[in-house]
Design a protein around this motif. Structure first.
Motif, mmCIF file in Angstrom:
data_model
loop_
_atom_site.group_PDB
_atom_site.id
_atom_site.type_symbol
_atom_site.label_atom_id
_atom_site.label_comp_id
_atom_site.label_asym_id
_atom_site.label_seq_id
_atom_site.Cartn_x
_atom_site.Cartn_y
_atom_site.Cartn_z
ATOM 1 N N LEU A 52 -2.002 5.369 -14.352
ATOM 2 C CA LEU A 52 -1.318 4.849 -12.916
ATOM 3 C C LEU A 52 -1.269 3.484 -12.948
ATOM 4 N N LEU A 53 -2.258 2.692 -13.515
ATOM 5 C CA LEU A 53 -2.054 1.094 -13.440
ATOM 6 C C LEU A 53 -0.992 1.066 -14.563
ATOM 7 N N LEU A 58 0.661 -2.687 -13.281
ATOM 8 C CA LEU A 58 -0.680 -3.648 -13.217
ATOM 9 C C LEU A 58 -1.569 -3.859 -14.413
ATOM 10 N N ARG A 79 4.695 -13.063 -15.239
ATOM 11 C CA ARG A 79 5.160 -13.334 -13.905
ATOM 12 C C ARG A 79 6.268 -12.634 -13.232
ATOM 13 N N THR A 80 6.725 -11.833 -14.079
ATOM 14 C CA THR A 80 7.896 -10.841 -13.570
ATOM 15 C C THR A 80 7.223 -9.613 -13.087
ATOM 16 N N PRO A 82 4.852 -8.954 -10.857
ATOM 17 C CA PRO A 82 4.706 -8.825 -9.475
ATOM 18 C C PRO A 82 6.119 -8.610 -8.861
ATOM 19 N N LEU A 83 7.175 -9.165 -9.209
ATOM 20 C CA LEU A 83 8.590 -8.917 -8.696
ATOM 21 C C LEU A 83 8.856 -7.342 -8.925
ATOM 22 N N LEU A 84 8.583 -6.860 -10.036
ATOM 23 C CA LEU A 84 8.856 -5.404 -10.310
ATOM 24 C C LEU A 84 8.299 -4.562 -9.350
ATOM 25 N N ARG A 85 6.862 -4.832 -9.166
ATOM 26 C CA ARG A 85 5.940 -4.162 -7.975
ATOM 27 C C ARG A 85 6.527 -4.111 -6.570
ATOM 28 N N PHE A 91 2.212 1.448 -3.237
ATOM 29 C CA PHE A 91 0.746 1.720 -3.518
ATOM 30 C C PHE A 91 0.053 2.463 -2.493
#
Lengths: 242, 392
Positions: A52-53, A58, A79-80, A82-85, A91
């Motif tokens: 899942l991570l 993550l 750095r990218t 978090p932008l994808l998330r 979640f």
């Protein structure tokens, strides 16, 4: 036709080095499309959460390739991720993880803010999302004044902030009684079907299998079984027992 | 690439305001912890304000006369420790100084310890200050009552209003006794309080010789004004080379020498400064501990934020905003408390000197204290594994 949103191509995740090496996920290949409600089951320690991570950007795979829409996650820098998330993933956690100092509305608003929606627009959307999960009357309640089921609904509304095409849920019914748990899973299933979203849920609860489009079973880091709901229904209609 | 472009939109001012708002709500949610942090900062602010205020006042007092007298150079006995420990030397040096090139004027100036007889028969140590009443060089600068010309007459003296209680509440016109001699109070000054605590008694140089233990024909200081067109350093150099048995200081040097003595040599200043630093240290520890505990308590929520796309910078913003909010409220309330303490201290005769730049510096220190106290929390957040939020 449904779009492919997530592709795992022989993905592995290895922790530690030398003698202490643990292969948490082993050569998993999957192709997941939008509008599906997929359950991931398996015993504790089988690698479900690690998978899942990985899917939630993550963690990065040790081997193999992972694609989120057109982005190859395994090739992106830290750095990218978090932008994808922010853009693609919502979640839902077992322990809700709401900010205790914020009301239900503010908790959802915060996630919207994080996704670039601010001010009055964020407030309005947060209220709509809470209404969508049946909490339209509880906007200004603090988490401590909400029941477990209500907290999970707030968490669900927060996960829906920014309208992500993927919802990843880790044991969302783990802290709830069976009736409330069932309601939450029904809501997740509905969110996948009516809003064409991929909902991928890790669970130990076999009673919600019937709500899924697909059930994956994991053992020792590998997907060992893949059951499709159609097949199950066909099997049920033939009177066979699992 | 598209993702990067979107990032700038996410970092809008409004979003930053949301992080600050979250920090505020986090902070106020746990009232007990917030109060503990606040008390820590108030403690540090009060200690710093009082100690630095007292220290500055002491330092100002240590050179109060030097700073108010318009001389450019001070000629003193050899190896003098500070203004209050002035030693006599021959008055002949005055005439030699007057003849030096670049000297506009030179005046005798006396400071000698003496004893004031109290109404109850006891004695109080005083510092007799003798100046030339004609030129008024070295005279008190703020006269509350009386005519300074009167000090020309036999044993006419001025005392400071701050010392009246210490001297038994004498009034203008009262006769007093100084080392067995009758003296009359001709006036009252303001702002001329000595560092040693022994009251200043101002009079003419001639009267001062009689009211102190300085022998005739001697002076304790020579005050020199440098003529226009001459460099102070050059005149100082010339006097230092030509006058034997004395030292020559610029006003600034002598002022600092006197302050330095009390500040560093005696340890009085160090003690005050140590207490201020101790306050800063304790405040930092309390605030650091509180912010750290709050961070640990909210680790799961921070992890959630990180999981749903917050960057480390976003989370730092929350932590720093918490520290700044505590700093602001702590400083404001700490200053309020300090005012109350200073008012009480003033009534007990203890003055503080707190110019605006010092108050600003204390504010800066408070902010620095709170921000540095959050560094451990920031480190913890940097190392935070967002996978934590998936554990029950």
């Amino acid at each position: 036709m449904s779009r492919t949103v997530l592709v795992l191509d022989r993905v592995s995740k290895v922790y530690g080095e030398g003698a202490s090496t643990v292969i948490a996920v082993r050569d998993v290949s999957l192709e997941l499309t939008e509008g599906r409600f997929v359950l991931l089951m398996g015993p504790s320690g089988s690698g479900k959460t690690t998978l899942l991570l990985l899917m939630g950007c993550l963690l990065k795979p040790t081997r193999g390739r992972l694609f989120l829409f057109e982005h190859e996650v395994s090739a992106l820098d830290e750095r990218t991720l978090p932008l994808l998330r922010r853009r693609y993933i919502g979640f839902v956690f077992q322990t809700f993880n709401l900010f205790p100092a914020l009301t239900a509305l503010e908790n959802v608003e915060l996630a919207l803010n994080l996704k670039g929606i601010t001010g009055r627009r964020a407030r309005q959307q947060a209220a709509e999302l809470l209404a969508r999960v049946g909490l339209g009357e509880r906007l200004h309640f603090l988490p401590r004044d909400l029941s477990g089921g209500e907290k999970q609904r707030v968490a669900l509304a927060r996960a829906l902030a920014g309208d992500p095409p993927i919802l990843l849920a880790d044991e969302p019914t783990g802290m709830l009684d069976s009736r409330t748990g069932r309601q939450i899973v029904e809501l997740l299933a509905e969110l996948s079907r009516t809003e064409n979203r991929l909902v991928f849920m890790v669970t130990h609860d076999p009673r919600v299998r019937d709500l899924a489009d697909e059930v994956l079973v994991m053992e020792d880091g590998s997907i060992v079984a893949r059951e499709r709901a159609e097949e199950e229904m066909a099997a049920a209609s033939r009177g066979e027992r699992r | 690439m598209i993702l990067r472009e979107e990032e700038s939109a996410w970092q809008a001012e409004e979003f930053k305001a949301t992080m600050v708002s979250l920090a505020k709500k986090n902070l106020f949610h746990d009232r007990v912890r917030f109060l503990v942090a606040l008390i820590g900062i108030q403690f540090a602010v009060v200690l710093m304000t009082l100690q630095i205020g007292f220290l500055l006042k002491f330092m100002t007092n240590a050179s109060v006369l030097i700073d108010h007298i318009e001389a450019d150079l001070w000629i003193t006995a050899k190896n003098l420790k500070n203004f209050d420990f002035g030693l006599p030397f021959s008055e002949q040096k005055l005439y030699e100084a007057r003849r030096a090139p670049g000297v506009l004027w030179a005046e005798r100036f006396l400071m000698g310890f003496s004893y004031w007889k109290m109404p109850d028969g006891g004695q109080e140590t005083i510092q007799v200050i003798g100046f030339n009443p004609e030129t008024r060089i070295g005279a008190p600068w703020d006269i509350v009552e009386g005519d300074l010309t009167d000090v020309k007459y036999f044993n006419q003296i001025f005392i400071d209003e701050a010392d009246r209680a210490r001297l038994g509440f004498p009034r203008v016109g009262d006769e007093v006794e100084i080392i067995g001699q009758r003296a009359r109070i001709a006036g009252i000054t303001r702002g001329a309080k000595s560092f040693t605590g022994s009251p200043f008694v101002f009079t003419s140089f001639k009267n001062a010789l009689k009211l102190s233990f300085i022998p005739p024909g001697q002076t304790v200081y020579i005050l020199v004004k440098v003529a226009p067109g001459y460099a102070v350093e050059e005149v100082k150099q010339y006097l230092a080379e030509t006058l034997t048995g004395v030292d020559v200081y610029t006003k600034r040097e002598f002022s600092w020498k006197s302050r330095r003595y009390w500040l560093l040599v005696t340890g009085a200043g160090i003690a005050l400064l140590s207490t201020a630093l101790l306050g800063l240290l304790i405040g930092t520890i309390i605030v650091g501990q509180t912010i750290y505990a709050s961070t640990i308590d909210h680790l799961r929520e921070f992890g959630t934020l990180k999981a749903i796309g917050a960057s480390n910078a976003d989370l730092y913003r929350i932590i720093i905003a918490q520290a700044l909010i505590v700093a602001l409220i702590g400083y404001a309330t700490g200053m309020l408390l300090s005012r109350i303490f200073l008012h009480v201290a003033r009534r007990a005769g203890l003055e503080a000197y707190l110019p605006p730049e010092v108050l600003l510096a204390i504010f800066g220190l408070t902010v620095l204290m709170c921000v540095s106290a959050s560094i451990i929390s920031i480190y913890k957040i940097t190392k935070l594994d967002p996978a934590l939020v998936f554990r029950s």
